[in-house]
Motif scaffolding. Structure first.
Motif, short mmCIF file in Angstrom:
data_model
loop_
_atom_site.label_atom_id
_atom_site.label_comp_id
_atom_site.label_asym_id
_atom_site.label_seq_id
_atom_site.Cartn_x
_atom_site.Cartn_y
_atom_site.Cartn_z
N ARG A 295 1.41 25.88 8.51
CA ARG A 295 0.04 25.60 8.10
C ARG A 295 -0.89 26.78 8.34
O ARG A 295 -1.85 26.97 7.60
N ASN A 296 -0.61 27.57 9.37
CA ASN A 296 -1.53 28.64 9.73
C ASN A 296 -0.91 30.03 9.71
O ASN A 296 -1.51 30.98 10.20
N SER A 297 0.29 30.14 9.17
CA SER A 297 0.95 31.44 9.16
C SER A 297 2.19 31.39 8.28
O SER A 297 2.56 30.33 7.77
N GLY A 298 2.81 32.54 8.10
CA GLY A 298 4.06 32.61 7.35
C GLY A 298 4.82 33.87 7.69
O GLY A 298 4.23 34.90 8.05
N ILE A 299 6.14 33.80 7.62
CA ILE A 299 7.01 34.95 7.89
C ILE A 299 8.03 35.10 6.77
O ILE A 299 8.59 34.12 6.30
#
Length: 420
Positions: A295-299
C-alpha cells in the motif's frame, strides 16, 4: 460477476458465484500483517495465525483438522506483510461445515496457555527451517536493508527472543485491536445459494458478539526506500544475490505496465535475463525478477543463485540487460507477446475456486474494490510503449538500487563496482 454485502456488524462480504463447479472456497481475511507490528512484538501476527488452529471453546486442534479432513476438504492459513487469511476449500454441499469451522477458529479461539508454550517451539523450528534456506535469507535481508527500521522490513516469522516472550495477554490485546469487523473481509467463490450463505454468515460471524470498532486507524506514510548493501556470511556453496529497485505501490496506474515489462525482462524462461545469464552463458541455475507492491511502497527484485566466483560476470550481465532495456526499450513484437503471456497466465490462474477467492478477497481488503476480468484484460491490452518507457525510466536507476548478498562471500568485495 462479483457481489458485495455487509453483515449487520460491518463485516464485508465479497462473493463470486460459479454455478458449473462443485466446490466452494471461503476465506476470512484480516487486515493485519507484520507491517502492523512493532520492534517489541514482531512475529505476533504469524504466531496468532498458528494459535487459531490449536483449539476453540468448541473444538480441539484435532477436531478442527478432522472436521475438514473427514469431508475431503482443505484448510490452511497464511500471514503476509499486510494481511492474514484463514481459508478452506470443500464440496459445495459442505459449505456449512467450512463456515462453522473457520468462524469458530477465528472468533472462539481458546488461546490456551499450554498450547501457547508448545506452539512457541513449533514457530522456533519454523524460524530454524527458514534460516537453513539462504535464498529466503537473501530476500528477507533485502527488505531489512531497504526499509531498515520501518515495519515493512520486519521478518514475518519474527525473532527468537520475541516469540519466546509472547504471553496470552499480548495475543488477546493484539486480536482485540485488529480482529474486528471493520478490519475483516470474507471472500467466497464457487457454487452456493446466496441467501443461505448470507444467513449462515450472519449467524456464525455476527453471532460471535464482535461489534464494529470505528476507532481502528490503519493509515501510514510512505515507507522510505534506503539505498544500502546488506551482507550475511553463510558457509555454503552458492552465493545468493538480490538487487532491489524502488517500484510502485499497490493501486498505481503503473502496476500493469510493470508486469508486462517484467515478463520481458526477467519474469519467465523466455525472458532476457534468463536467456542471457542461464541459457547463453550458463552462469546460474536460478535467475529471475519480480515486482512486489504494497500500500505504501513497492520493490522490483532481481535474484540470482550463483557460484561466488561468478559474481562479477553475473553482475556485469545484469547491468548489461538493464542498460539495454533503458537505452533501447522493447521491440513491438516483444510487447505484444508479453501482453498475451500475461493475459494467459491471468486467465489460467482463475481456473480454480481457490485462486478466485484469493484474488477477490485480497483486492477488496487492501484496495476496497475488485476489478472484473474484463477490466484487468482491458488494462493489459491498453498498455502502450509510452507506459513501458515510463516504468523503465522509474525502475532502472543506479541511484535507486539496494543489494543483499548471502553466502560465502569475501568481505573485501566491493559490489558497487560491479553494479553501479
Amino acid at each position: 460477476m462479483y457481489r458485495k454485502f455487509k453483515l449487520s456488524n460491518g463485516t464485508r462480504i465479497i462473493m463470486e458465484k460459479i454455478p458449473h463447479v462443485k466446490s466452494i472456497s471461503l476465506g476470512i481475511w484480516v487486515n493485519v500483517g507484520s507491517v502492523d507490528e512493532t520492534a517489541e512484538n514482531n512475529g505476533i501476527t504469524h504466531f496468532i495465525e498458528h494459535m487459531l488452529f490449536k483449539g476453540t471453546k468448541n473444538r480441539s486442534a484435532k477436531d478442527i483438522a478432522a472436521a475438514i479432513d473427514d469431508i475431503g476438504g482443505q484448510i490452511n492459513a497464511f500471514t503476509g506483510k499486510e494481511c492474514t487469511c484463514y481459508y478452506a476449500k470443500v464440496l459445495d454441499s459442505h459449505i456449512n461445515i467450512a463456515v462453522d469451522v473457520l468462524s469458530d477458529m477465528v472468533f472462539n479461539s481458546s488461546l490456551d496457555e499450554k498450547d501457547i508454550e508448545k506452539e512457541k517451539n513449533v514457530v522456533l523450528e519454523e524460524i530454524s527451517m527458514y534460516e537453513d534456506s539462504p535464498e529466503e535469507n537473501a530476500h528477507d535481508l533485502l527488505f531489512k536493508t531497504i526499509y531498515q527500521e520501518d515495519s515493512l522490513g520486519y521478518p514475518i516469522l519474527g525473532t527468537r527472543d520475541i516469540i519466546s516472550n509472547l504471553t496470552r495477554d499480548k495475543l488477546i490485546e493484539y486480536m482485540e485491536k485488529f480482529y474486528v469487523p471493520e478490519n475483516m473481509v470474507i471472500s467466497v467463490a464457487g457454487n452456493f445459494d446466496e441467501k443461505y450463505l448470507i444467513d449462515m454468515l450472519e449467524e456464525k460471524i455476527v453471532g460471535t458478539g464482535k461489534k464494529e470498532n470505528i476507532h481502528l486507524i490503519k493509515s501510514k506514510n510512505k515507507a522510505n526506500f534506503n539505498k544500502e548493501i546488506g551482507v550475511k556470511y553463510k558457509d555454503i556453496e552458492q552465493l545468493h544475490l538480490c538487487i532491489g529497485l524502488e517500484s510502485f505501490s499497490m493501486g498505481s496506474e503503473n502496476v500493469y505496465p510493470l508486469l508486462v515489462m517484467n515478463t520481458i525482462f526477467g519474469g519467465s524462461m523466455s525472458s532476457r535475463l534468463f536467456q542471457n545469464i542461464r541459457e547463453d552463458k550458463g552462469l546460474a541455475y536460478s535467475v529471475f525478477s519480480y515486482p512486489t507492491s504494497y500500500r505504501n511502497s513497492g520493490i522490483f527484485t532481481i535474484y540470482a543463485g550463483i557460484n561466488p566466483k561468478q559474481l562479477e560476470r553475473v553482475c556485469s550481465s545484469i547491468k548489461e540487460e538493464i542498460n539495454l532495456i533503458k537505452n533501447k526499450g522493447l521491440r513491438k513484437e516483444e510487447l505484444l507477446k508479453a501482453k498475451e503471456q500475461l493475459k494467459g497466465n491471468y486467465i489460467l490462474g482463475l481456473e480454480g475456486t481457490s485462486s478466485r477467492m484469493m484474488g477477490i478477497g485480497k483486492s477488496e481488503l487492501l484496495l476496497n474494490r475488485v476489478y472484473t476480468q474484463k477490466e484487468v484484460l482491458d488494462k493489459i491490452d491498453n498498455i502502450e510503449m509510452d507506459h513501458i518507457k515510463k516504468v523503465i525510466d522509474k525502475i532502472f536507476s543506479k541511484d535507486n538500487m539496494s543489494v543483499s548478498l548471502v553466502g560465502n562471500i569475501d568481505n573485501e568485495i566491493n559490489i558497487k563496482q560491479y553494479l553501479y
